[in-house]
Design a protein around this motif. Structure first.
Motif, PDB file in Angstrom:
ATOM      1  N   PRO A   1      42.736 -13.156  49.074  1.00  0.00           N
ATOM      2  CA  PRO A   1      43.232 -14.353  49.780  1.00  0.00           C
ATOM      3  C   PRO A   1      44.833 -14.442  49.773  1.00  0.00           C
ATOM      4  N   ARG A   2      45.235 -15.555  50.569  1.00  0.00           N
ATOM      5  CA  ARG A   2      46.645 -15.564  50.366  1.00  0.00           C
ATOM      6  C   ARG A   2      46.910 -16.341  49.082  1.00  0.00           C
ATOM      7  N   TYR A   3      46.094 -17.085  48.501  1.00  0.00           N
ATOM      8  CA  TYR A   3      46.253 -17.955  47.285  1.00  0.00           C
ATOM      9  C   TYR A   3      44.775 -17.711  46.354  1.00  0.00           C
ATOM     10  N   GLN A   4      45.168 -17.565  45.174  1.00  0.00           N
ATOM     11  CA  GLN A   4      43.902 -17.464  44.325  1.00  0.00           C
ATOM     12  C   GLN A   4      44.167 -18.350  43.036  1.00  0.00           C
ATOM     13  N   VAL A   5      43.098 -19.023  42.914  1.00  0.00           N
ATOM     14  CA  VAL A   5      43.382 -19.661  41.418  1.00  0.00           C
ATOM     15  C   VAL A   5      42.041 -19.263  40.647  1.00  0.00           C
ATOM     16  N   THR A   6      42.253 -18.997  39.142  1.00  0.00           N
ATOM     17  CA  THR A   6      41.190 -18.463  38.388  1.00  0.00           C
ATOM     18  C   THR A   6      41.403 -19.081  37.175  1.00  0.00           C
ATOM     19  N   GLN A   7      40.454 -18.770  36.285  1.00  0.00           N
ATOM     20  CA  GLN A   7      40.574 -19.439  34.853  1.00  0.00           C
ATOM     21  C   GLN A   7      41.020 -18.304  34.189  1.00  0.00           C
ATOM     22  N   PHE A   8      41.679 -18.770  32.825  1.00  0.00           N
ATOM     23  CA  PHE A   8      41.771 -17.925  31.946  1.00  0.00           C
ATOM     24  C   PHE A   8      40.699 -16.947  31.564  1.00  0.00           C
ATOM     25  N   GLY A   9      40.805 -15.621  31.675  1.00  0.00           N
ATOM     26  CA  GLY A   9      39.940 -14.756  31.121  1.00  0.00           C
ATOM     27  C   GLY A   9      38.761 -14.489  32.174  1.00  0.00           C
ATOM     28  N   LYS A  10      38.764 -15.197  33.205  1.00  0.00           N
ATOM     29  CA  LYS A  10      37.773 -14.883  34.232  1.00  0.00           C
ATOM     30  C   LYS A  10      38.324 -13.650  35.294  1.00  0.00           C
ATOM     31  N   PRO A  11      37.228 -12.761  35.303  1.00  0.00           N
ATOM     32  CA  PRO A  11      37.905 -11.709  36.366  1.00  0.00           C
ATOM     33  C   PRO A  11      38.052 -11.913  37.652  1.00  0.00           C
ATOM     34  N   VAL A  12      39.272 -11.418  38.124  1.00  0.00           N
ATOM     35  CA  VAL A  12      39.449 -11.645  39.651  1.00  0.00           C
ATOM     36  C   VAL A  12      39.802 -10.391  40.400  1.00  0.00           C
ATOM     37  N   THR A  13      39.423 -10.594  41.651  1.00  0.00           N
ATOM     38  CA  THR A  13      39.536  -9.235  42.482  1.00  0.00           C
ATOM     39  C   THR A  13      40.452  -9.684  43.687  1.00  0.00           C
ATOM     40  N   LEU A  14      41.621  -9.000  43.872  1.00  0.00           N
ATOM     41  CA  LEU A  14      42.506  -9.152  45.181  1.00  0.00           C
ATOM     42  C   LEU A  14      42.322  -8.131  46.088  1.00  0.00           C
ATOM     43  N   SER A  15      42.293  -8.263  47.403  1.00  0.00           N
ATOM     44  CA  SER A  15      41.799  -7.343  48.461  1.00  0.00           C
ATOM     45  C   SER A  15      43.199  -7.076  49.110  1.00  0.00           C
ATOM     46  N   CYS A  16      43.292  -5.787  49.781  1.00  0.00           N
ATOM     47  CA  CYS A  16      44.170  -5.491  50.790  1.00  0.00           C
ATOM     48  C   CYS A  16      43.591  -4.411  51.594  1.00  0.00           C
ATOM     49  N   SER A  17      44.052  -4.750  52.974  1.00  0.00           N
ATOM     50  CA  SER A  17      43.469  -3.680  53.889  1.00  0.00           C
ATOM     51  C   SER A  17      44.612  -3.312  54.840  1.00  0.00           C
TER      52      SER A  17
END
Lengths: 116, 114
Positions: A8-24
């Motif tokens: 996404p353009r903006y991503q909010v996550t919590q401390f320690g919670k895995p997150v994935t960013l995408s590029c195409s």
């Protein structure tokens, strides 16, 4: 228009919670890069793929991983985000890993990551 | 010491002014020098490219590289409000183990006011 798309353009996550960013990309470029850009700092290269060949920068923390399932897509995985990982993450592509104008890097708009 | 140093500004100039943006670098192996422009909420885009020392001109933009002093500059003539952006210098070493890696300065924020 051929382009580099980041979601996404903006991503909010919590401390320690895995997150994935995408590029195409629709440019059919061989090389895809991930940069981290913190506020008022230079973009810092984390790693790049040349086709399926993964090239990790020596100082990239193990917390950061990447996957490139095909030519068009590349993912940035942050296994356990810390507060210090809050930044803009830029994806870029190029035909080849070279600075020549015909192989210039095309950047996406970035994903801004916030860690709570 | 950072490999590429750039004054972050911010720099504010009136429309029509000549703007001078500068970077210094420490790695003498750098051979290619670039300027990127980054508008707010967008990714950087290549503006100028120079190989080794010398000048390169493109419209209102002139890039200069002095390898003897490890100094690179970007000049913008007749600056316009649309030039308001962050300008990033970048250097590249085509040899060694850094193949494919651009080293960026931290960027200078430029505002051109009407």
């Amino acid at each position: 228009d051929a382009m580099v798309i980041q979601n996404p353009r903006y991503q909010v996550t919590q401390f320690g919670k895995p997150v994935t960013l995408s590029c195409s990309q629709t440019l059919n470029h061989n090389v895809m890069y991930w940069y981290q850009q913190k506020s008022s700092q230079a973009p810092k290269l984390l790693f790049h793929y040349y086709d399926k060949d993964f090239n990790n920068e020596a100082d990239t923390p193990d917390n950061f991983q990447s996957r490139r399932p095909n030519t068009s897509f590349c993912f940035l995985d942050i296994r356990s985000p810390g507060l210090g990982d809050a930044a803009m993450y830029l994806c870029a592509t190029s035909r080849a890993p070279s600075p020549r104008p015909q192989e210039t890097q095309y950047f996406g708009p970035g994903t801004r990551l916030l860690v709570l | 010491q950072k490999e590429v140093e750039q004054d972050p500004g911010p720099l504010s100039v009136p429309e029509g002014a000549i703007v001078s943006l500068n970077c210094t670098y420490s790695n003498s192996a750098f051979q290619y020098f670039m300027w990127y422009r980054q508008y707010s909420r967008k990714g950087p885009e290549l503006l100028m490219y120079t190989y080794s020392s010398g000048n390169k001109e493109d419209g209102r933009f002139t890039a200069q590289v002095d390898k003897s002093s490890k100094y690179i500059s970007l000049f913008i003539r007749d600056s316009q409000p649309s030039d308001s952006a962050t300008y990033l210098c970048a250097c590249y070493n085509a040899g060694g183990t850094s193949y494919g890696k651009l080293t960026f300065g931290q960027g200078t924020i430029l505002t051109v006011h009407p």
